[in-house]
Design a protein around this motif. Structure first.
Motif: not given
Lengths: 478, 478
Positions: B22, B24-25, B27-28, B340, B343-344
Motif C-alpha cells: 500500500k 508503494e502503490d 491506488d490499488r 514490493e 507493487a512493481g
C-alpha cells in the motif's frame, strides 16, 4: 644458525608474538625486552581499577612473568632497547644495572606501544595531575583517591611491581574533592565514571563541541545528557590552557577563554602517540600517520624487522590503506600473526576496522569503520548516512531501550562504510554485526537481508541495525 | 484493470506485505482476510504473557485493526479463505455470517502460517491441556493459572478480541499445582520459565536425549542443569504416550515406558506444521519439507500466487536450497519483499539462515546455519566442528560469564556453515556475528580476522566467537 627472535615491548603485541612463536618453533629462542616492570597488562581495564570495580593491579595482568617464562620466553623486564643496528642485526639494550649491551637478533619485532600526550597543556607535572597510560599512573590515581588513614601500598595489590615510593607519596595526600578531566575521548568518559564512583565533583573539558569524536554526533548527543544526569559537569567547546598549582599540587584549571576552575586533581586524556623514536635513523619508514608503516605481514621497510601494536599502522578493512588505530584486539592479533610468520608460516596480520566500544555509565557506545563523512570522501567514497532510533527488544518486553544506530554507505556502490550505535540495552555488542558486514564488504542491501536474531527478551523482530539499513537503503539508488 | 492484491492471513507475513504494497502503490486495493479475530500479533511473546511479564494480550499486537485500516488496508477479520481458483483468479471466502463469496484477485499471497501439532498424543482435548499457538490458547493458559477469585476477563487485557466464554471457563477452574510440558523445544523451555514464575511444579518431557535439538548438544548440556537448578524436573529420552483425564480435565501423563505422573495441567509443544491445506488441488507445489515451494521472489508454481511466512519455504543462506524454517523476522521480511514485488519493484525475499535465540531462565541460547553434522553432509559438505568455552568479558571485570560457542565449517573450503552459543552474559546477541558471517559466505579464517568489539565491560580482547574460530581454524588444512 639463525639468531633469536627479539621482541621490544612486553605487552599485547609483543607477548602475543613471543607466545605464538614459541608454540610454533620451540627450538629457537625468543627474548622479550620490556623497559618497565609491568608486562602483559590490560590498558583498557585501568579506569575500572581506579573506579574500584577491579580490586588489584595484578588482576589486570593477562600473564604473570612466571607464566611467560613457563612458555619458554626469555623475558627481561627493566631492560630498555635504546638502539637498533639493522646491518649488524643487533639491538642495544640498557639493563637495570645501567650497563648497555648488544643483543643479536634473527628477527626483530618492534612493539613499543604508545604513550599518552599532555602537550600543549602546561602543568601536568604537578602533583595531582595525571595522564592515564599504564599501571603506574593508575596506581598513583587510586592512591590519591584513598583516604590517607585507610591507604596502604598493599591495598593496590601490585605486589612486586608497583612503584612503592610513588604510591606511598600519593596515598599520604588528601584526596581530591573536585577533579577536572581534560579530553572527552575514551579515557575521559571512562574516568568520569570512575571518579564519580568516588563521589568527586567531576568536570569534563572538551575542546571540540562534542565528546567522543570518533563515535560521531549521534552517539555524543545521547552520551552528553547522560553524563550530566550522572552529575558530570560538561565544558564543551572549551580549550584548556593550563593547569595551575600551589605548593606543587594542582589547584586550578585555566581555560583559553580566561575562565578558571578550582580543582584539586586533574586527568589529561587528550590522545596517545606511537612510540617510534627507537626506529629513527634505522631506515624503518613511518606511515602518514606517524606510526610505523608495515605490509600485510607486519614487515617494516627494513628486512627482518616487524612492527605491531600501538606503534604501528595496519591495513584498514574499508579503505584497504594503512591506518593507525591503536586498539587492543588488533595489537594481539597482529602480534600473534607475526609470531607465526617468524616461525615459518607467513600469516597476514589482518585488517583493522576501528571497532571500538565504550561504557559511559549506563550507556553502551560502539563504532566501526568510516563514520565521518569528510574522511569517507577523502578515501574516495560518496557517503550517505542515516540515523535511526529503534527498540532493543520487543516493545512489550520489559527492559526494551531506545537504541540509536547510524550507518554510512557509499552512494554509488551501496557498500557499507561504517556505523555507530548507542543505547542502554546490549547496544555495544550489536556493533559486531556491522564490523562483520564490513569485513565481508557487504552492501546495505545485504545488511538489510541479514537473518539476525529475534526473541522478545533480546531483540525486536527488526534489530536496530536492520532498521537503520532499511532506512539507509531507501536513500540509495536502487 | 488489475484486481486487488489479496492476502490470506493477517499476521507477520501477510500484513508486512499489505503494508509495504500500500505504501508503494496507493491506488490499488489490498484486502487481507484473516480467519480469526487476532491480527498482527507477536507469537514469540506469548510465553511472557503467560508468565505475567507482559500484562495485556493487546500489548502483543504490533498493529491494531484500526491502525491497519489507517494504512489503507481493507482488513476482514473472521473471514476464512476456503478455496482458490487460479484460473478464475478468485478466492472463495467464508464470512462471519456463514455465507461464502468469491473475491477476485490480481495477485494473491498465501500467508496462512503454521499450527502447533499435538499428534500422536491423545488427550490434548482435555481441559487443562494446551498447545501454545496464538493468543487464544495463551489467554486460556493464563486464565487457568489465575486464582478464580482473583480472575476477571478484563485482567487479560484482550478487550474485543479474546474469546470471553473460553477464558471465563478457564478462569473459574482451580489453578494447577503440577504441570507437564511435552516437548523440549523453544516453546517447552520458555513455558518452563513461565510456569515456574507461577510456582508450579514443572516437569518437562523430551523424547530425544537432549532438549533443544536445533541448538545441539553443546547448548543442551548447559541448559539442562540450569533448568534443573531452577526446579524444573527433566524427563529426557522419555516418550509421552498420552494425557489421561478425570471428569474432562487432565489428571495424569502416561509415558511409553509405563510410568505415569499425576498432573493437573499439560502443555504440548512438539512442533508446528505449515498450513498448506488451502493450496491443495490448486497446482501450487509444495517443497520437500511439506511447506509451499517458492522462488527467490516468493512466487509459487502458480502464476500470480505468492506464499510467505510459516506456510512457505525460503532459500537457505548456507545451502542455497529451499528450507522450511518458520521464524518471525524472515516472515516479516518475505512479506515486505512480496509487497514490493507485487507493487512493481521485484524484490528478493532474502535468505533464511535459521537464526534463533532463546531465553532459558538466566541462560541465553543462540544458533544459526547448519550445526548438525549429518545435515551438513546431506548438503554436500565435509563438516568439522569445535566447541570452546570462553569469558564474556575481561576476566577481571565483574559479570564475566562462561560462554560456550560451537562453530561448524566445511573442511575443504574452510567455509563457515553454522554455529551455536550459550551463556548468561549477552550470549544471544553474539550469534548475529555468526549470522552475518554466513550471509557473507565467510571462511573460518575470515572470521578469525574479524575486528570485533573489545572493552572490559562488554567483551574480552578475544570475543568467544573469535576464540572458537581460532580453535576451529587450527583443525582446518591451511
Amino acid at each position: 644458525m639463525e639468531g633469536p627472535f627479539v621482541v621490544v615491548g612486553g605487552d599485547a603485541a609483543g607477548l602475543s608474538a613471543a607466545s605464538k612463536f614459541k608454540r610454533e618453533d620451540a627450538d629457537r629462542d625468543v627474548i622479550v625486552f620490556e623497559r618497565g616492570r609491568w608486562v602483559s597488562y590490560a590498558h583498557c581495564g585501568t579506569p575500572y581499577f581506579v573506579k574500584g570495580e577491579v580490586e588489584a593491579l595484578t588482576d589486570l595482568l593477562s600473564l604473570s612473568p612466571d607464566e611467560i617464562e613457563d612458555r619458554g620466553i626469555d623475558l627481561r623486564r627493566e631492560h630498555e632497547v635504546i638502539g637498533i643496528s639493522p646491518d649488524e642485526r643487533t639491538v642495544t639494550v640498557l639493563g637495570p644495572d645501567g650497563e648497555a649491551f648488544d643483543q643479536p637478533y634473527g628477527d626483530l619485532l618492534v612493539a613499543t606501544g604508545g604513550r599518552a600526550v599532555s602537550k600543549p597543556i602546561p602543568g601536568t607535572d604537578l602533583d595531582g595531575a595525571f595522564t592515564l597510560h599504564g599501571l603506574d599512573s593508575a596506581a598513583n590515581v587510586r592512591a590519591l583517591l584513598a583516604e590517607p588513614d585507610a591507604f596502604s601500598v598493599e591495598s593496590l595489590g601490585g605486589d612486586g611491581y608497583v612503584d612503592e615510593a610513588a604510591v606511598a607519596r600519593y596515598g599520604a595526600m588528601a584526596p581530591p574533592e573536585t577533579v577536572a578531566i581534560v579530553g572527552g575521548g575514551y579515557v575521559g568518559i571512562e574516568m568520569a565514571e570512575a571518579f564519580s564512583a568516588w563521589d568527586l565533583d567531576v568536570h569534563l573539558f572538551q575542546r571540540a563541541e562534542h565528546v567522543l569524536p570518533p563515535f560521531g554526533e549521534a552517539v555524543a548527543e545521547r552520551v552528553e545528557p547522560h553524563l550530566e544526569e550522572r552529575g558530570v559537569t560538561l565544558h564543551l567547546g572549551t580549550e584548556v590552557a593550563e593547569l595551575r598549582g600551589e605548593r606543587g599540587r594542582v589547584s586550578a584549571l585555566a581555560c583559553s577563554d580566561g575562565t578558571e576552575l578550582a580543582v584539586d586533581a586533574a586527568l589529561v586524556g587528550i590522545g596517545i602517540r606511537p612510540n617510534v623514536e627507537l626506529v629513527a635513523e634505522t631506515g624503518v619508514e613511518l606511515g602518514e600517520s606517524g606510526a610505523i608503516a608495515v605490509d600485510e605481514y607486519g614487515r617494516t621497510s627494513v628486512d627482518r624487522v616487524y612492527a605491531a601494536g600501538d606503534c604501528a599502522e595496519m591495513p584498514h578493512v574499508v579503505t584497504g590503506e594503512n591506518a593507525w588505530v591503536p586498539l587492543g584486539l588488533t595489537a594481539n592479533r597482529a602480534g600473534r600473526a607475526i609470531g607465526e610468520t617468524v616461525a615459518g608460516t607467513p600469516t597476514p596480520v589482518g585488517g583493522v576496522a576501528g571497532t571500538a566500544v565504550l561504557k559511559a555509565f549506563d550507556l553502551e557506545c560502539g563504532r566501526v569503520g568510516i563514520t565521518d563523512l569528510d574522511r569517507a570522501r577523502e578515501a574516495g567514497f560518496d557517503p550517505v548516512a542515516e540515523t535511526v532510533t529503534a527498540g532493543s527488544r520487543s516493545g512489550y518486553y520489559p527492559g526494551a531501550a531506545d537504541t540509536t544506530v547510524r550507518l554510512v554507505a557509499d552512494r554509488g556502490t551501496g557498500r557499507l562504510l561504517g556505523g555507530s550505535i548507542v543505547g542502554e540495552d546490549r547496544a555495544a555488542v550489536r556493533i559486531d554485526t556491522v564490523a562483520t558486514a564490513l569485513e565481508g564488504e557487504m552492501t546495505v542491501e545485504q545488511v538489510e537481508r541479514l537473518d539476525l536474531a529475534y526473541a522478545p527478551p533480546f531483540s525486536p523482530v527488526w534489530d536496530p541495525v536492520l532498521v537503520a539499513a532499511k532506512v539507509l537503503g531507501g536513500r540509495l539508488p536502487s
